[in-house]
Scaffold this motif. Structure first.
Motif, PDB file in Angstrom:
ATOM      1  N   LEU A  76      -8.854  -7.144   4.918  1.00  0.00           N
ATOM      2  CA  LEU A  76      -8.746  -5.687   4.810  1.00  0.00           C
ATOM      3  C   LEU A  76      -9.378  -5.279   3.498  1.00  0.00           C
ATOM      4  N   SER A  77     -10.225  -4.258   3.517  1.00  0.00           N
ATOM      5  CA  SER A  77     -10.932  -3.924   2.284  1.00  0.00           C
ATOM      6  C   SER A  77     -11.314  -2.463   2.214  1.00  0.00           C
ATOM      7  N   THR A  78     -11.666  -2.059   1.009  1.00  0.00           N
ATOM      8  CA  THR A  78     -12.261  -0.763   0.764  1.00  0.00           C
ATOM      9  C   THR A  78     -13.051  -0.839  -0.529  1.00  0.00           C
ATOM     10  N   GLU A  79     -14.060  -0.009  -0.663  1.00  0.00           N
ATOM     11  CA  GLU A  79     -14.850  -0.022  -1.886  1.00  0.00           C
ATOM     12  C   GLU A  79     -14.252   0.903  -2.935  1.00  0.00           C
ATOM     13  N   LYS A  80     -13.481   1.904  -2.476  1.00  0.00           N
ATOM     14  CA  LYS A  80     -12.892   2.862  -3.410  1.00  0.00           C
ATOM     15  C   LYS A  80     -11.468   3.187  -3.002  1.00  0.00           C
ATOM     16  N   LEU A  81     -10.537   2.718  -3.796  1.00  0.00           N
ATOM     17  CA  LEU A  81      -9.130   2.971  -3.503  1.00  0.00           C
ATOM     18  C   LEU A  81      -8.739   4.413  -3.807  1.00  0.00           C
ATOM     19  N   LEU A  82      -7.827   4.917  -2.998  1.00  0.00           N
ATOM     20  CA  LEU A  82      -7.216   6.221  -3.213  1.00  0.00           C
ATOM     21  C   LEU A  82      -5.750   6.019  -3.574  1.00  0.00           C
ATOM     22  N   LEU A  83      -5.170   7.023  -4.212  1.00  0.00           N
ATOM     23  CA  LEU A  83      -3.733   6.942  -4.509  1.00  0.00           C
ATOM     24  C   LEU A  83      -2.921   6.734  -3.236  1.00  0.00           C
ATOM     25  N   SER A  84      -3.375   7.352  -2.157  1.00  0.00           N
ATOM     26  CA  SER A  84      -2.647   7.296  -0.885  1.00  0.00           C
ATOM     27  C   SER A  84      -2.676   5.917  -0.239  1.00  0.00           C
ATOM     28  N   HIS A  85      -3.448   5.003  -0.792  1.00  0.00           N
ATOM     29  CA  HIS A  85      -3.488   3.640  -0.245  1.00  0.00           C
ATOM     30  C   HIS A  85      -2.310   2.790  -0.704  1.00  0.00           C
ATOM     31  N   SER A  86      -1.558   3.303  -1.643  1.00  0.00           N
ATOM     32  CA  SER A  86      -0.406   2.536  -2.123  1.00  0.00           C
ATOM     33  C   SER A  86       0.563   2.273  -0.975  1.00  0.00           C
ATOM     34  N   GLY A  87       1.213   1.140  -1.042  1.00  0.00           N
ATOM     35  CA  GLY A  87       2.185   0.824   0.004  1.00  0.00           C
ATOM     36  C   GLY A  87       2.249  -0.667   0.245  1.00  0.00           C
ATOM     37  N   PHE A  88       2.788  -0.989   1.379  1.00  0.00           N
ATOM     38  CA  PHE A  88       3.008  -2.388   1.742  1.00  0.00           C
ATOM     39  C   PHE A  88       2.131  -2.717   2.942  1.00  0.00           C
ATOM     40  N   TYR A  89       1.361  -3.793   2.827  1.00  0.00           N
ATOM     41  CA  TYR A  89       0.444  -4.195   3.888  1.00  0.00           C
ATOM     42  C   TYR A  89       0.917  -5.495   4.518  1.00  0.00           C
ATOM     43  N   LEU A  90       0.969  -5.481   5.827  1.00  0.00           N
ATOM     44  CA  LEU A  90       1.414  -6.653   6.569  1.00  0.00           C
ATOM     45  C   LEU A  90       0.335  -7.097   7.553  1.00  0.00           C
ATOM     46  N   CYS A  91       0.095  -8.376   7.577  1.00  0.00           N
ATOM     47  CA  CYS A  91      -0.802  -8.968   8.568  1.00  0.00           C
ATOM     48  C   CYS A  91       0.088  -9.605   9.640  1.00  0.00           C
ATOM     49  N   ALA A  92      -0.369  -9.602  10.862  1.00  0.00           N
ATOM     50  CA  ALA A  92       0.425 -10.185  11.941  1.00  0.00           C
ATOM     51  C   ALA A  92      -0.487 -10.806  12.994  1.00  0.00           C
ATOM     52  N   ARG A 102       5.860 -12.104  20.999  1.00  0.00           N
ATOM     53  CA  ARG A 102       6.345 -11.495  19.779  1.00  0.00           C
ATOM     54  C   ARG A 102       5.249 -11.508  18.735  1.00  0.00           C
ATOM     55  N   LEU A 103       5.324 -10.556  17.854  1.00  0.00           N
ATOM     56  CA  LEU A 103       4.426 -10.507  16.719  1.00  0.00           C
ATOM     57  C   LEU A 103       4.998 -11.339  15.592  1.00  0.00           C
ATOM     58  N   PHE A 104       4.157 -12.152  14.994  1.00  0.00           N
ATOM     59  CA  PHE A 104       4.582 -12.946  13.857  1.00  0.00           C
ATOM     60  C   PHE A 104       3.920 -12.358  12.619  1.00  0.00           C
ATOM     61  N   PHE A 105       4.746 -11.975  11.678  1.00  0.00           N
ATOM     62  CA  PHE A 105       4.243 -11.276  10.506  1.00  0.00           C
ATOM     63  C   PHE A 105       4.155 -12.195   9.296  1.00  0.00           C
ATOM     64  N   GLY A 106       3.224 -11.851   8.418  1.00  0.00           N
ATOM     65  CA  GLY A 106       3.155 -12.507   7.128  1.00  0.00           C
ATOM     66  C   GLY A 106       4.167 -11.899   6.169  1.00  0.00           C
ATOM     67  N   HIS A 107       4.145 -12.366   4.937  1.00  0.00           N
ATOM     68  CA  HIS A 107       5.116 -11.886   3.957  1.00  0.00           C
ATOM     69  C   HIS A 107       4.699 -10.572   3.321  1.00  0.00           C
ATOM     70  N   GLY A 108       3.459 -10.161   3.526  1.00  0.00           N
ATOM     71  CA  GLY A 108       3.040  -8.852   3.063  1.00  0.00           C
ATOM     72  C   GLY A 108       2.457  -8.829   1.666  1.00  0.00           C
ATOM     73  N   THR A 109       1.738  -7.740   1.398  1.00  0.00           N
ATOM     74  CA  THR A 109       1.166  -7.486   0.070  1.00  0.00           C
ATOM     75  C   THR A 109       1.595  -6.102  -0.376  1.00  0.00           C
ATOM     76  N   LYS A 110       2.180  -6.036  -1.560  1.00  0.00           N
ATOM     77  CA  LYS A 110       2.553  -4.736  -2.121  1.00  0.00           C
ATOM     78  C   LYS A 110       1.414  -4.242  -2.997  1.00  0.00           C
ATOM     79  N   LEU A 111       0.871  -3.084  -2.644  1.00  0.00           N
ATOM     80  CA  LEU A 111      -0.255  -2.511  -3.376  1.00  0.00           C
ATOM     81  C   LEU A 111       0.177  -1.247  -4.104  1.00  0.00           C
ATOM     82  N   SER A 112      -0.089  -1.213  -5.384  1.00  0.00           N
ATOM     83  CA  SER A 112       0.175  -0.014  -6.190  1.00  0.00           C
ATOM     84  C   SER A 112      -1.160   0.473  -6.733  1.00  0.00           C
ATOM     85  N   VAL A 113      -1.508   1.690  -6.390  1.00  0.00           N
ATOM     86  CA  VAL A 113      -2.745   2.290  -6.869  1.00  0.00           C
ATOM     87  C   VAL A 113      -2.385   3.330  -7.926  1.00  0.00           C
ATOM     88  N   LEU A 114      -2.944   3.173  -9.123  1.00  0.00           N
ATOM     89  CA  LEU A 114      -2.578   4.043 -10.241  1.00  0.00           C
ATOM     90  C   LEU A 114      -3.761   4.909 -10.683  1.00  0.00           C
TER      91      LEU A 114
END
Lengths: 114, 115
Positions: A76-92, A102-114
């Motif tokens: 998952l990627s972007t060239e320019k982060l926005l504040l609104s991209h902050s949050g928790f990302y899960l791959c499954a 059933r969906l098997f999820f990863g442990h997730g990535t917490k993203l903070s955009v400042l």
């Protein structure tokens, strides 16, 4: 046994900077892969899914992109982060669609955009 | 509009009590599936139970059971004999055949179980 690994566990990034989140699935051949995102207090939204290598479908437009360069890898990627991209990302992953398996999820990535 | 709504963002109970988590959903499909997941503090999402729209059986899995009110488009998760390990965030999710590869989640309810 199958495993799903997400990286990084957490990121703090500046607005306008690029982002790359990764996910690797081991032990399963040709899984369906998914990216989910949840903003604080928001619903858990599905962003993308991929049925096979090189093919990615977008579900929600958030100025993000996804790629599946290998059978077991989802980026998952972007060239320019926005504040609104902050949050928790899960791959499954799932073997077929999410209704049949059933969906098997990863442990997730917490993203903070400042 | 949101397809899956979980009204309560937090809940708190004592060990041994029973808890009901509510979820409402919106769909025009005749056939669909509803799921409950638990999101652990570690980040892992764990499948709990599934309800198929065509089923009249009262689904149950261990201490988890559901109350499915199809006409009201409502499904509740009941957790009996709560334990501190039940603490976590619980998500309701909807799957429709018209969106085969998409799962719609609610916003989740964070449960705290006190010993």
């Amino acid at each position: 046994a199958q495993t799903i690994h997400q990286w990084p566990v957490a990121e703090i990034k500046a607005v306008g900077s690029p982002l790359s989140l990764g996910c690797t699935i081991k032990g399963k051949s040709s899984p369906n892969l998914y990216w989910y995102w949840q903003a604080t207090g928001g619903t858990l939204q599905q962003l993308f899914y991929s049925i096979t290598v090189g093919q990615v479908e977008s579900v929600v437009q958030l100025n993000l992109s996804a790629s599946r360069p290998k059978d077991d890898q989802f980026i998952l990627s972007t060239e320019k982060l926005l504040l609104s991209h902050s949050g928790f990302y899960l791959c499954a992953w799932s073997l077929v669609g999410p209704s049949n398996e059933r969906l098997f999820f990863g442990h997730g990535t917490k993203l903070s955009v400042l | 509009a949101e397809k899956v709504i979980q009204v309560w963002s937090t809940a708190s109970r004592q060990e041994g009590e029973e808890l009901t988590l509510d979820c409402s959903y919106e769909t025009s499909q005749v056939l669909y599936h509803l799921f409950w997941y638990k999101h652990l503090l570690s980040g892992e999402m764990v499948f709990l139970i599934r309800q198929t729209s065509s089923s009249t059986a009262k689904e149950r899995s261990g201490r988890y059971s559901v109350v499915f009110q199809k006409s009201l488009k409502s499904i509740s998760l009941i957790i009996s004999a709560l334990q501190p390990d039940d603490s976590g965030k619980y998500f309701c999710a909807l799957w429709e055949p018209s969106n085969y590869n998409v799962l719609y989640f609610g916003s989740g309810t964070k449960l705290t179980v006190e010993p």
